[in-house]
Design a protein around this motif. Structure first.
Motif, PDB file in Angstrom:
ATOM      1  N   VAL A 256       0.860  -1.174   0.000  1.00 36.84           N
ATOM      2  CA  VAL A 256       0.000   0.000   0.000  1.00 36.84           C
ATOM      3  C   VAL A 256       0.901   1.230   0.000  1.00 36.84           C
ATOM      4  CG1 VAL A 256      -1.741   1.302   1.274  1.00 36.84           C
ATOM      5  CG2 VAL A 256      -1.807  -1.207   1.260  1.00 36.84           C
ATOM      6  N   ALA A 258       0.851   5.288   0.472  1.00 36.32           N
ATOM      7  CA  ALA A 258       0.004   6.357   0.996  1.00 36.32           C
ATOM      8  C   ALA A 258       0.689   7.698   0.779  1.00 36.32           C
ATOM      9  CB  ALA A 258      -0.248   6.157   2.489  1.00 36.32           C
ATOM     10  N   MET A 260       0.792  11.416   2.501  1.00 39.95           N
ATOM     11  CA  MET A 260       0.422  12.022   3.776  1.00 39.95           C
ATOM     12  C   MET A 260       0.939  13.450   3.852  1.00 39.95           C
ATOM     13  SD  MET A 260       0.984   8.899   6.386  1.00 39.95           S
ATOM     14  CE  MET A 260       2.478   8.022   6.073  1.00 39.95           C
TER      15      MET A 260
ATOM     16  N   GLN B 157      10.577   2.183  -2.914  1.00 43.26           N
ATOM     17  CA  GLN B 157       9.265   2.304  -3.565  1.00 43.26           C
ATOM     18  C   GLN B 157       8.723   3.728  -3.475  1.00 43.26           C
ATOM     19  OE1 GLN B 157       6.414  -0.934  -2.719  1.00 43.26           O
ATOM     20  NE2 GLN B 157       8.116  -2.097  -1.887  1.00 43.26           N
ATOM     21  N   HIS B 169      13.791  14.355   3.326  1.00 45.47           N
ATOM     22  CA  HIS B 169      14.409  13.387   4.238  1.00 45.47           C
ATOM     23  C   HIS B 169      13.653  12.069   4.167  1.00 45.47           C
ATOM     24  CE1 HIS B 169      11.216  15.213   6.790  1.00 45.47           C
ATOM     25  NE2 HIS B 169      11.117  14.000   7.319  1.00 45.47           N
ATOM     26  N   ARG B 236      15.815  10.069   9.349  1.00 44.97           N
ATOM     27  CA  ARG B 236      15.169  10.082  10.665  1.00 44.97           C
ATOM     28  C   ARG B 236      14.692   8.673  10.992  1.00 44.97           C
ATOM     29  NH1 ARG B 236      10.994  15.247  10.353  1.00 44.97           N
ATOM     30  NH2 ARG B 236      12.547  16.781   9.714  1.00 44.97           N
ATOM     31  N   VAL B 245       3.519   0.691   8.638  1.00 47.88           N
ATOM     32  CA  VAL B 245       4.251   1.630   7.782  1.00 47.88           C
ATOM     33  C   VAL B 245       5.696   1.150   7.735  1.00 47.88           C
ATOM     34  CG1 VAL B 245       5.029   4.003   7.471  1.00 47.88           C
ATOM     35  CG2 VAL B 245       2.735   3.551   8.382  1.00 47.88           C
ATOM     36  N   MET B 248       9.082   5.760   5.151  1.00 47.33           N
ATOM     37  CA  MET B 248       8.463   6.897   4.479  1.00 47.33           C
ATOM     38  C   MET B 248       9.523   7.809   3.884  1.00 47.33           C
ATOM     39  SD  MET B 248       5.560   7.990   7.283  1.00 47.33           S
ATOM     40  CE  MET B 248       6.286   7.800   8.917  1.00 47.33           C
ATOM     41  N   ALA B 250       9.897  11.960   2.780  1.00 43.96           N
ATOM     42  CA  ALA B 250       9.314  13.308   2.789  1.00 43.96           C
ATOM     43  C   ALA B 250       9.955  14.130   1.686  1.00 43.96           C
ATOM     44  CB  ALA B 250       9.537  13.975   4.149  1.00 43.96           C
ATOM     45  N   PHE B 251       9.110  14.727   0.836  1.00 40.75           N
ATOM     46  CA  PHE B 251       9.607  15.563  -0.246  1.00 40.75           C
ATOM     47  C   PHE B 251       9.533  17.046   0.151  1.00 40.75           C
ATOM     48  CE2 PHE B 251       8.409  11.640  -2.497  1.00 40.75           C
ATOM     49  CZ  PHE B 251       9.570  11.416  -3.222  1.00 40.75           C
ATOM     50  N   VAL B 256       4.479  13.528   2.194  1.00 40.37           N
ATOM     51  CA  VAL B 256       5.149  12.331   2.675  1.00 40.37           C
ATOM     52  C   VAL B 256       4.529  11.138   1.943  1.00 40.37           C
ATOM     53  CG1 VAL B 256       5.605  10.845   4.668  1.00 40.37           C
ATOM     54  CG2 VAL B 256       5.571  13.345   4.927  1.00 40.37           C
ATOM     55  N   ILE B 257       5.378  10.309   1.356  1.00 44.72           N
ATOM     56  CA  ILE B 257       4.907   9.079   0.724  1.00 44.72           C
ATOM     57  C   ILE B 257       5.355   7.919   1.598  1.00 44.72           C
ATOM     58  CG2 ILE B 257       4.958   7.625  -1.347  1.00 44.72           C
ATOM     59  CD1 ILE B 257       3.683  10.299  -1.939  1.00 44.72           C
ATOM     60  N   ALA B 258       4.404   7.052   1.965  1.00 44.58           N
ATOM     61  CA  ALA B 258       4.706   5.905   2.819  1.00 44.58           C
ATOM     62  C   ALA B 258       4.397   4.619   2.076  1.00 44.58           C
ATOM     63  CB  ALA B 258       3.868   5.968   4.094  1.00 44.58           C
ATOM     64  N   GLN B 259       5.174   3.588   2.374  1.00 46.10           N
ATOM     65  CA  GLN B 259       4.835   2.256   1.870  1.00 46.10           C
ATOM     66  C   GLN B 259       4.400   1.435   3.063  1.00 46.10           C
ATOM     67  OE1 GLN B 259       6.475  -0.925   2.192  1.00 46.10           O
ATOM     68  NE2 GLN B 259       5.348  -2.006   0.613  1.00 46.10           N
ATOM     69  N   MET B 260       3.277   0.766   2.935  1.00 46.16           N
ATOM     70  CA  MET B 260       2.693   0.034   4.055  1.00 46.16           C
ATOM     71  C   MET B 260       2.316  -1.374   3.628  1.00 46.16           C
ATOM     72  SD  MET B 260       0.404   2.925   5.846  1.00 46.16           S
ATOM     73  CE  MET B 260      -0.522   3.864   4.697  1.00 46.16           C
TER      74      MET B 260
END
Lengths: 392, 392
Positions: A256, A258, A260, B157, B169, B236, B245, B248, B250-251, B256-260
């Protein structure tokens, strides 16, 4: 680097302001070529002086005349009326930001797309009422459509991390609105003042009521159906009260993705403006250690029937999503005026949908006709129920 | 479609098994050309019969001879010893899955990369102890490096959803291990049995203790530094006990794009094998409504000093990450043997690092030398402290 030519429809509204904020942060990247609004000639004159577009337009013809007097001979070309706004939308641009709400927005959005201009779409009506037509128009002209509300922008961004053919489903997140935990019985007695308070986003009254009924999410389901070419079964809605996860995409490998962030309109608008790049927006990524728990729940369709109505409308397709949207607008206005109760919003929409004979969408005239029929029918339903009126 | 040629180093271990599970699910896509393991000739013979590779290898030469007898004349070519494993790693393949742990894995990983083979990397030692050399070797040969542990796969990803130059980051998530909430004083009395229980992942004893001390996350910080060419300030770590999660990105636009996903090794391994496609892995995306709250906190570096030690090692660079890793291995082994207490693990690592004169990394010999020095020094420190021994 050539600066991107930007046209903004709805320049004086919240979408327009956020877009102009991005332009002002990155003057080396963007050049405003057109600005349009409804009737606020003073505000548009100020923006015209600041951003020096080639053309400006006001939907209200009399206001356009006042604007022309304000700007004088040396200012930009001034257009007036709905047709004027559409001419401005169709003028050559690298991106047209469609931030005008309602039917006026529908027309100018189509004008931009038919001219082959890429659009950043905030006008819900275009996709909800006429999605099939808009997508067909975009395919015919080669115009690209970028979403700019936070949920669809999130889906759009997440899809970048995979291939379209590997998609399993999308998860639209919903704040759940101010009555997420309110029992059904109490919902009947909700007042317009209570409904107009949104926990995470600062929006207009109509949109905030839509958020309280979850019709807002229903309309987004319909939009997602067209924006991402998805059958309704591939669209899930999850209530996420913190509004940090803006939406998610599930791929067939079990992953998945996401998107955020802090609830703020600027990053999604900036993304549509800078895709595939990302620019500083003045918004920082959240520090997750400083956030509370992130929670997710299934929406309660007994207390929030609007969501199911929207799924039903998008399954039926044709004129039914347009009817849902129009009936909802009438019902929300009646609720805000204190004429019907909160739970009569979905009831009015459902009864209008049930009375409608669905037809395929073939042209914009058909959209406007279905829209007018639904408004008249919903108004009649509300007028017919004096015993059930009153919002408390 | 030509099937991808896959070589698996560590075929009988957990990474190898997961990779072969993916191959078995998609026989139309993959062809196993090489299988290597340590000393289990019976297990490797079985895999050879099932997957029919061109070559097999066992690091243990005597076991390789037994394997050759088992497979007979009509079987694959059988190689033996560390050199044999490296020959197999360097043979032409579209992807070499490097799942051998420790120094043996280091050598064969380098052999694969120097031969220009793309690798899917599970061998931590390669990146932690010799990241600069491995990255340089990959640049020289054109070999691509895919991460396959869940955190780095997640970062990999998420980076697909943006441009590298727009990265602000990364956020590596950590389960926090079994002692996330254990007070410092109680940590001193933790037993090996308590430390070897991991809440979310089923792993070996060494890795589970690393998770309990958070050294595991420290090693991942060092790996991330090399895999994604990041300065330590851009990395971080956030404790996320639910392990949903996986990490992640952060752009700079605030997104913030996370892969879960469900904690399972198959999706990240499959992703490395199928990139940029995604294949069914037998793992379903979680239904977020059925999960509990997702929480994030800052790691407590007083109770878990290993994380800070790893940041210090990657800031200093050169031979220091190798020394940290080697000292940690010795200390964890001593802890598992009941010879030192839990909090003496970071103490031993810190004292070994403090005693080390950092040198730049120029070749693998330098890595092995620093590794040997650190092991000897850490062992001496542990031997010197009889009064503080005992794990309870």
């Amino acid at each position: 680097m050539n600066r991107k030519r930007i046209t903004i429809l709805g320049a004086t509204g919240s979408i327009g302001k956020s877009a102009l904020d991005i332009v002002a942060r990155h003057p080396e990247r963007y050049r405003v070529v057109g600005l349009a609004a409804g009737r606020d000639d003073a505000a548009l004159a100020e923006l015209a002086l600041r951003f020096a577009p080639e053309q400006v337009a006001l939907g209200d013809a009399a206001a356009a005349e006042r604007l022309a007097r304000r700007l004088g001979n040396k200012g930009p070309r001034v257009l007036g009326g709905a047709a004027g706004v559409s001419v401005l939308a169709a003028a050559p641009a690298d991106l047209v930001i469609c931030g005008i709400v309602g039917a006026a927005g529908l027309m100018s959005t189509f004008a931009a797309v038919e001219a082959g201009n890429a659009i950043a779409l905030a006008n819900k009506e275009s996709m909800v009422s006429a999605g099939a037509l808009l997508v067909a128009a975009a395919q015919a002209s080669g115009a690209r459509i970028f979403p700019i509300d936070s949920e669809h922008s999130a889906i759009f961004q997440c899809l970048e991390a995979g291939r379209r053919e590997d998609l399993d489903h999308i998860v639209l997140t919903a704040s759940g609105g101010p009555f997420r935990a309110t029992p059904l019985e109490a919902l009947r007695h909700v007042t317009p003042e209570q409904a107009a308070r949104h926990p995470n986003w600062d929006m207009g009254a109509k949109v905030t009521v839509d958020s309280a009924t979850m019709m807002n999410k229903g309309l987004e389901v319909i939009e997602a159906r067209w924006l991402f070419d998805l059958t309704p079964e591939r669209i899930r809605v999850r209530v996420h009260p913190q509004s940090i996860v803006h939406s998610m995409v599930a791929f067939r490998d079990g992953s998945v993705i996401a998107q955020m962030g802090t609830p703020d309109m600027r990053p999604p608008i900036a993304y549509a403006m800078s895709y595939p790049e990302r620019l500083p927006t003045g918004v920082a990524a959240p520090d997750f250690a400083k956030l509370g728990p992130l929670t997710f729940e299934e929406p309660d369709t007994t207390r929030f029937p609007c969501l199911e109505l929207a799924f039903a409308a998008t399954r039926a397709c044709g004129t039914l999503p347009c009817v849902l949207n129009a009936a909802n607008e009438v019902a929300v206005a009646a609720f805000l005026a204190g004429r019907i109760g909160f739970m009569q919003i979905p009831e009015t929409v459902a009864r209008t949908m049930a009375a409608h004979t669905v037809r395929p969408l073939t042209d914009l005239a058909g959209v406007l006709e279905a829209d007018a029929w639904a408004r008249a029918h919903a108004a009649r339903l509300i007028g017919e129920q004096p015993a059930r009126m009153g919002a408390g």
